[in-house]
Write an enzyme that holds these catalytic residues in place. Sequence first.
Site, mmCIF file in Angstrom:
data_model
loop_
_atom_site.group_PDB
_atom_site.id
_atom_site.type_symbol
_atom_site.label_atom_id
_atom_site.label_comp_id
_atom_site.label_asym_id
_atom_site.label_seq_id
_atom_site.Cartn_x
_atom_site.Cartn_y
_atom_site.Cartn_z
ATOM 1 N N ARG A 10 31.428 31.984 27.798
ATOM 2 C CA ARG A 10 31.093 31.992 29.224
ATOM 3 C C ARG A 10 30.071 33.090 29.547
ATOM 4 N NH1 ARG A 10 35.868 31.795 33.496
ATOM 5 N NH2 ARG A 10 36.408 33.900 32.839
ATOM 6 N N ARG A 38 44.515 39.504 29.239
ATOM 7 C CA ARG A 38 44.608 38.622 30.420
ATOM 8 C C ARG A 38 45.534 37.440 30.131
ATOM 9 N NH1 ARG A 38 38.596 37.310 31.612
ATOM 10 N NH2 ARG A 38 39.375 36.097 33.374
ATOM 11 N N LYS A 94 39.394 26.441 36.604
ATOM 12 C CA LYS A 94 39.735 26.463 38.039
ATOM 13 C C LYS A 94 38.469 26.650 38.891
ATOM 14 C CE LYS A 94 42.535 30.061 37.886
ATOM 15 N NZ LYS A 94 42.402 30.441 36.465
ATOM 16 N N ARG A 117 49.005 34.610 41.854
ATOM 17 C CA ARG A 117 49.121 34.861 40.421
ATOM 18 C C ARG A 117 50.485 35.467 40.079
ATOM 19 N NH1 ARG A 117 43.147 35.323 39.290
ATOM 20 N NH2 ARG A 117 42.899 35.251 37.045
ATOM 21 N N ARG A 124 30.786 38.589 31.609
ATOM 22 C CA ARG A 124 31.644 39.383 32.489
ATOM 23 C C ARG A 124 32.346 40.430 31.651
ATOM 24 N NH1 ARG A 124 35.465 35.343 35.840
ATOM 25 N NH2 ARG A 124 37.018 36.891 35.258
HETATM 26 P P1 AMP Z 1 39.438 35.673 37.834
HETATM 27 O O1 AMP Z 1 38.020 35.725 38.289
HETATM 28 O O2 AMP Z 1 40.283 34.736 38.653
HETATM 29 O O3 AMP Z 1 39.559 35.415 36.354
HETATM 30 O O4 AMP Z 1 40.060 37.124 38.102
HETATM 31 C C1 AMP Z 1 39.526 38.268 37.459
HETATM 32 C C2 AMP Z 1 40.492 39.407 37.604
HETATM 33 O O5 AMP Z 1 40.662 39.752 38.984
HETATM 34 C C3 AMP Z 1 41.901 39.145 37.099
HETATM 35 O O6 AMP Z 1 42.026 39.323 35.703
HETATM 36 C C4 AMP Z 1 42.696 40.194 37.893
HETATM 37 O O7 AMP Z 1 42.526 41.492 37.352
HETATM 38 C C5 AMP Z 1 41.999 40.166 39.239
HETATM 39 N N1 AMP Z 1 42.627 39.175 40.116
HETATM 40 C C6 AMP Z 1 42.096 38.003 40.577
HETATM 41 N N2 AMP Z 1 42.957 37.345 41.345
HETATM 42 C C7 AMP Z 1 44.085 38.101 41.396
HETATM 43 C C8 AMP Z 1 45.357 37.936 42.009
HETATM 44 N N3 AMP Z 1 45.649 36.863 42.731
HETATM 45 N N4 AMP Z 1 46.266 38.921 41.831
HETATM 46 C C9 AMP Z 1 45.985 40.022 41.130
HETATM 47 N N5 AMP Z 1 44.828 40.219 40.495
HETATM 48 C C10 AMP Z 1 43.872 39.271 40.615
#
Ligand code: AMP
Length: 219
Positions: free
Chosen positions: A134, A177, A20, A95, A166
């Site tokens: 990654r 996750r 994404k 999400r 990360r």
């Molecule tokens: P990402 O960078 O999109 O993989 O997001 C990393 C982490 O941020 C996720 O595993 C969640 O803990 C938190 N996070 C990101 N976007 C959301 C969302 N829309 N709702 C809740 N938690 C989020």
Amino acid sequence: MFWQVIKLKIILLGAPGSGKGTQAGLLYEKLGIPHISTGEIFRNHIKNNTRLGQKAGEYMKAGQLVPDELTCEMLFERLEEEDCKNGFILDGFPRTINQAEALDRYFKEKGQEIDKVINIIVPDEEVIRRIGARRVCSNCSATYNLDYDKPADELCTVCRSPLIQRKDDSPEIVKARLVTYHEMTEPLIKYYKKSGKFVAVDGILGKWNVNKVIMRILG
Ligand code: AMP
């Protein structure tokens, strides 16, 4: 200079590691529409040690979702910024069904709607492989994959800072996750299928082919 400036509101759905962020970055380069990643906004709050960052960090390091209320408030505030007035690409939001409903209400109040919801499909084994490889820049957050685009000296090609993994990309957290994704986020596919705006893309094709397909979808 962007190829063209188009007003579009796009949601990118997909599991963690489905591409994404990569696709949103490419769309930003080609179309000039801002890439809004809720994960990235949270990581910036963590870096700056804000109260939101402290709260969000607890959930993120457990592979769980940050509560809807905190996330929606933060996202809607971001969407009010000037650069979003011509559209945006949402990466990582919504999400949950709750978040999708809140987003619908937000648009309804403004008399607007989402243009396309693009779901990037990648099997779990590939997610685990990709996230394992990654790396991100410790300074500017540029993302690399050690299998496909490892810089020769393992330093960021943008700002020459060291690459790191990360914290939430460690194998145990990735498993959590994925469970969260299947339980909380996957139901959005059914939700958006009803909207008539939904399109699915095979994410296994590689970043340039996936991008070609998405550009075709966006016309
Ligand atoms: P990402 O960078 O999109 O993989 O997001 C990393 C982490 O941020 C996720 O595993 C969640 O803990 C938190 N996070 C990101 N976007 C959301 C969302 N829309 N709702 C809740 N938690 C989020």
